[in-house]
Design a protein around this motif. Structure first.
Motif, PDB file in Angstrom:
ATOM      1  N   ASP A 529      -5.535  32.834   5.960  1.00  0.00           N
ATOM      2  CA  ASP A 529      -4.479  32.194   5.107  1.00  0.00           C
ATOM      3  C   ASP A 529      -4.505  30.952   4.912  1.00  0.00           C
ATOM      4  OD1 ASP A 529      -3.855  31.802   7.847  1.00  0.00           O
ATOM      5  OD2 ASP A 529      -1.847  33.016   7.176  1.00  0.00           O
ATOM      6  N   ASN A 530      -6.121  30.482   5.965  1.00  0.00           N
ATOM      7  CA  ASN A 530      -6.433  29.281   5.884  1.00  0.00           C
ATOM      8  C   ASN A 530      -7.501  28.582   5.524  1.00  0.00           C
ATOM      9  OD1 ASN A 530      -7.280  26.705   7.500  1.00  0.00           O
ATOM     10  ND2 ASN A 530      -6.540  26.904   9.147  1.00  0.00           N
ATOM     11  N   ARG A 545       5.409  33.165   3.945  1.00  0.00           N
ATOM     12  CA  ARG A 545       5.825  31.718   3.657  1.00  0.00           C
ATOM     13  C   ARG A 545       7.468  32.154   2.977  1.00  0.00           C
ATOM     14  NH1 ARG A 545       6.299  28.275   0.051  1.00  0.00           N
ATOM     15  NH2 ARG A 545       3.925  29.041  -0.831  1.00  0.00           N
ATOM     16  N   GLY A 561       1.181  31.093   3.377  1.00  0.00           N
ATOM     17  CA  GLY A 561       0.521  30.022   3.883  1.00  0.00           C
ATOM     18  C   GLY A 561       1.216  29.064   3.061  1.00  0.00           C
ATOM     19  N   ASP A 562       0.428  27.321   2.970  1.00  0.00           N
ATOM     20  CA  ASP A 562       1.112  26.628   1.854  1.00  0.00           C
ATOM     21  C   ASP A 562       0.531  26.586   0.686  1.00  0.00           C
ATOM     22  OD1 ASP A 562      -2.127  25.934   2.886  1.00  0.00           O
ATOM     23  OD2 ASP A 562      -1.382  23.797   3.417  1.00  0.00           O
ATOM     24  N   SER A 564       0.334  26.806  -2.511  1.00  0.00           N
ATOM     25  CA  SER A 564       1.663  26.255  -4.298  1.00  0.00           C
ATOM     26  C   SER A 564       0.865  27.010  -6.048  1.00  0.00           C
ATOM     27  CB  SER A 564       1.125  24.904  -4.484  1.00  0.00           C
ATOM     28  OG  SER A 564       2.099  24.341  -5.669  1.00  0.00           O
TER      29      SER A 564
ATOM     30  N   VAL B 207       7.422  20.989   0.556  1.00  0.00           N
ATOM     31  CA  VAL B 207       6.728  21.019   1.282  1.00  0.00           C
ATOM     32  C   VAL B 207       5.002  20.377   2.080  1.00  0.00           C
ATOM     33  CG1 VAL B 207       7.550  24.097   1.679  1.00  0.00           C
ATOM     34  CG2 VAL B 207       5.680  23.098   0.689  1.00  0.00           C
ATOM     35  N   ASN B 208       4.512  20.165   0.366  1.00  0.00           N
ATOM     36  CA  ASN B 208       3.714  18.906   0.657  1.00  0.00           C
ATOM     37  C   ASN B 208       3.955  18.058   0.709  1.00  0.00           C
ATOM     38  OD1 ASN B 208       1.611  21.476  -0.261  1.00  0.00           O
ATOM     39  ND2 ASN B 208       2.715  21.662  -1.608  1.00  0.00           N
ATOM     40  N   ASP B 212       3.555  16.745  -3.266  1.00  0.00           N
ATOM     41  CA  ASP B 212       3.911  16.481  -4.147  1.00  0.00           C
ATOM     42  C   ASP B 212       4.574  16.130  -5.360  1.00  0.00           C
ATOM     43  OD1 ASP B 212       4.265  19.511  -3.138  1.00  0.00           O
ATOM     44  OD2 ASP B 212       5.998  18.675  -2.097  1.00  0.00           O
TER      45      ASP B 212
END
Lengths: 591, 591
Positions: A529-530, A545, A561-562, A564, B207-208, B212
């Motif tokens: 996830d990186n 998350r 992960g981050d 979007s 989160v960013n 964002d």
């Protein structure tokens, strides 16, 4: 006469080929479509009335079903679409009856970073420009259907706040749902990369006071991540589409019960916007084979597959039907295997894993290329060691395909800078693994360059398969997520953020939901996830998350992960370079 | 065999007629289109490659140019589209070569209150359902082109905040524009009625963090109010469209200079999304005459006209070309007269003012009908007094048409409940005014019912016209607004809110802007800015609340009263009643 891709850009090759392309009526003839079944959109694009086709050919046996996926890609992509088209052109050269199913490009990447998604070099689909600019309008239909649900939800919140139960009843026979504005599941969608719309507040009162909506947090995602898009990919027919459209969970009541699109009385109208979009579109390869285009979900943030309907139609109309799964096999093939095939009931005969020397070098230690920047020098010089090391990623994906009970075919998507020693190393390692490997020069030579590849696929399709899913739907949700993480991604385990943990516990208790599939949202640029970790990352744990619920599509969506659901537009976006020749109407700069 | 409209709903009549409708190829033949000029969308809808047509017929003289407008309508509409189609059918019965140009319906009203905008009874366009559900996708193209400008703007704000001048230059050769986030002109668009999106805050960090977006106020309007829609209506060719697309003012710099789409380097890409939308669409009347459909702006919040390109094409292809101006003559005809004809250079031969006995009664004192509710009883019984009193509104509009230097033709759009005495009274009053009046039964009888109407129009077209604008572009802006208010609406004067006053003063000093047209935003339900006032309101002043600048479209937009560019969805919306027959794919409930 095809142009040389070493000297000419993709769009130049496409433009040259478009001067002599077949009309859509000829392409329809090749597939055996009747005049009623083919709906032209201009003279070179069409839509297929799939209900008529499937009715007419109900008793005809299906053709061979081939999925094309890839190793973990670099940010530039590894030519998965190119190889799917190359394979179709190669099978065409062998005289086979063939069709492809690919996804439609999203306006987000087209306007941001990446131009066409129609293949490349001498393995492309045409006409290129309409394909890249909304095509036959299906993504717009999805956007409208999706946003109509949000119109219904937000208007309802306002009306329920402004009126008493008795007034609601009198105005429109409306019964109070009592939606919890702090527990909204759905957001809006737009088909561009727009980070400014990720987190928004809506319904702020203006000159119209309490008639300016209900103030609350909201969000926009990119249209291709929409649950409606997932439903288009997965619906087996219009009846199934209608049912799924009504099951979308929009929000929750103050007591915690789900509020669906059916509860908002908007599911029928949403389906009305989708009737035309349910019909797969049709175009052609540079060499005149039929290419079906349907649905557009990314695999990192969505299901990542062209539609079940496109495959059902292709399998009836052609002896070999090539479909394509988004991004790398880690996320794309996994979803083809455990979601798409589960819902369609179709069993693949073969899965192609596309690899490039470039990506193998990247996984073996070469600097990561950056879209829009020149390729690092490392990619111009032979480096067998990097290739060998990077093959660990390829082998990992080969083994994943075998776990599905089908034979993989490795396609080395050749580039003219690859050296004989680099290619020999890949062949050696794949053969040591006991699998088929073919070098394919479709990018440089079109179908004529894909003969070895096409033969390997035809051979593989004759093998007996024992297709099986990674998990059954009675397995607890967390156990399934861990199985995917460990078996497919190679993680040591899974960690859950508190909100994800809480949601999974609730969903596990829900008999409707616990039987749904699992659709992971995860970067495609790494098995982990990186996105920075290349090759086969070891000693890492998957971090979940958030968990979304796509009750209409029929799966829960763990978000890792981050990543979007609304990408951002970069500082040097592709739209800057796009313009129109006002004398001819030709669009320039999409590449 | 046509169904009886007294017994059957519009959609039933359309559905019956669609069983025997002509293919789009036949309609193309009627217009003399070549195979290359007609781009089919399915077998019953097409698009016209207008550039090829206008090239080929450059030297052919234009046909007669007829605008259809109406008296101030009730909220139910007065059959302006129905009468335009009825006229085309009537002219068809006389054996004339004829075409119509109408606007495409917006998804907003279709999903909210009003179903089809394709006429009614035996004067309709078919196929009805695709027409109502996005048709050939032009509104979606506008939505995408428009929102892409907002993507560019909002991403730019973020990048300029996050990076130094030197970083911007290095990343993408970007020069700082220094946009003032408190002075943004443009909003986003969506083609639904969504009050919750009127006033929003975007770019909230999540989160960013700083990736964002940039936090600021923003807004959504309905797509049909978009400046891009206005540009589609007014562009005379692709070159003109491209130039206008680059002049859209998105925001202002901190020093107060306008920031355009060209400054954001997004105008070319916006135009790319519009190339297909520039091609007018084609369908047919119930009686097989060609109907060109292009652009969709409302007249209360936008320009309210079908496109200049559609009219240019129609005037070359037919001897009589009927175009339609939105809502009542007060706002619709005024914009046809002073904006559309100014930009096109075309001169109308005749203008039809449609009146119904129902609307005349409403203007004369009968209770105002409410959409979705049963008609008040007052409309079922003869009341010549109400009709006579209401004719003041009709006479007012007749005189407006005469101010343009052309002859009006009054069409009494008959309903079967109208009485002979009521109709006689209208004839008497119009004839006393010295103008042509025709009773037309196209709703009940199709073209056969519109013979008198068609003859009146043919006659009027033979009259000499002295077409002239209400104002010239060198007249100061405020003086023009007052002229429209007094001469066209019958106001005593104009009041400006401080912000409107301030903006007008600035614009008056700008040599580019002070030469632009004036496009009023005002309720269509009254000659005044108060929708409750019927007939010809006296002793009132027009209140201008805000002034928008559409530099690309080429006009300033004074906004009167509390009208919003984003309508709201009501508590009993039309979408509730829409669904799909999943066996046939037929959409039900749009009416």
């Amino acid at each position: 006469m095809a142009l040389n891709p070493i000297k000419h850009a993709d769009w130049e090759i496409a433009e040259e080929a478009e001067k002599e392309m077949l009309t859509i009526y000829k392409i329809g003839e090749k597939l055996g479509l009747t005049k009623e079944e083919l709906l032209p959109h201009g003279h070179y694009i069409g839509k297929i009335d799939f209900m008529k086709v499937l009715d007419r050919l109900n008793d005809k046996p299906n053709g061979k079903y081939i999925d094309v996926t890839a190793i973990t890609p670099t940010p530039l992509g590894e030519g998965k679409s190119t190889s799917a088209i190359g394979l179709v052109q190669g099978l065409g050269k062998l005289g086979k009856s063939v069709s492809a199913a690919i996804r439609q490009p999203s306006g987000g990447p087209t306007m941001n970073i990446k131009g066409s998604a129609a293949g490349g070099g001498l393995a492309q689909c045409i006409p290129l420009t309409p394909f890249s600019l909304g095509f036959t309008g299906d993504i717009n239909a999805i956007m409208n259907a999706h946003n109509l649900a949000m119109v219904a939800l937000t208007a309802r919140l306002q009306h329920e706040r402004n009126y008493t139960d008795e007034q609601l009843e009198r105005l429109s026979g409306m019964k109070r749902i009592d939606i919890d504005p702090t527990n909204i599941e759905m957001g809006w969608v737009m088909d561009f990369c727009s980070q400014a719309l990720r987190n928004i507040i809506i319904g702020i009162d203006g000159v119209n006071g309490k008639f300016d909506g209900f103030m609350m947090k909201s969000k926009f995602g990119i249209a291709v991540s929409s649950e409606v898009m997932a439903i288009l990919s997965l619906a087996t027919d219009l009846k199934d589409l209608r049912e799924r459209m009504g099951k979308i969970v929009v929000a929750y009541t103050k007591k915690g019960a789900p509020v669906t699109t059916e509860d908002l009385q908007v599911a029928g109208a949403m389906t009305a916007w989708m009737v035309d979009a349910m019909k797969p579109s049709l175009m052609q390869t540079l060499e005149g084979q039929p290419v079906i285009v349907h649905a557009a979900p990314f695999a990192n943030i969505a299901i990542g597959q062209s539609s079940i309907v496109a495959d059902k139609v292709g399998l009836k109309l052609a002896d070999y039907h090539v479909t394509e799964s988004g991004f790398g096999a880690g996320i794309g093939f996994e979803k083809f295997w455990n979601l798409k095939c589960r819902y369609s009931g179709l069993k693949p005969d073969c899965a192609v894993v596309v690899a490039t020397i470039r990506a193998l070098k990247c996984h073996g230690g070469a600097p990561v290329p950056v879209p829009g920047k020149p390729m690092p020098d490392a990619y111009d010089t032979e480096n067998v060691e990097w290739v060998e090391k990077g093959c660990a990623n390829l082998i990992h994906h080969i083994r994943n395909v075998r776990k599905a009970g089908i034979s993989p075919v490795v396609c080395i998507n050749a580039f003219y800078t690859d050296t004989a020693a680099e290619i020999a190393k890949v062949r050696e390692l794949v053969e040591a693994e006991g699998e088929r490997v073919a070098l394919s020069r479709h990018w440089e030579k079109g179908g004529a360059g894909a003969i070895e590849f096409a033969h390997a696929v035809v051979d593989a399709c004759e093998e007996k398969t024992e297709f099986k899913f990674l998990y059954m739907l009675d397995m607890p949700l967390k156990q399934r997520i861990e199985l995917i993480a460990k078996e497919v991604y190679g993680a040591c385990g899974v960690d859950y953020a508190p909100v994800a943990d809480r949601k999974l516990a609730l969903l596990q208790d829900d008999p409707d939901v616990s039987k749904m599939g699992v659709c992971m949202v995860k970067t495609h640029l790494s098995l982990s996830d990186n996105s920075a970790l290349k090759g086969v990352p070891a000693d890492w744990r998957l971090a979940i998350r958030e968990v979304l619920i796509y009750r209409g599509a029929g799966f829960i969506v763990p978000v890792a992960g981050d990543i979007s659901l609304m990408p951002g537009t970069c500082s040097n976006p592709a739209f800057k370079r796009i313009d129109v020749d006002v004398e001819t109407g030709k669009v320039q700069g999409i590449f």
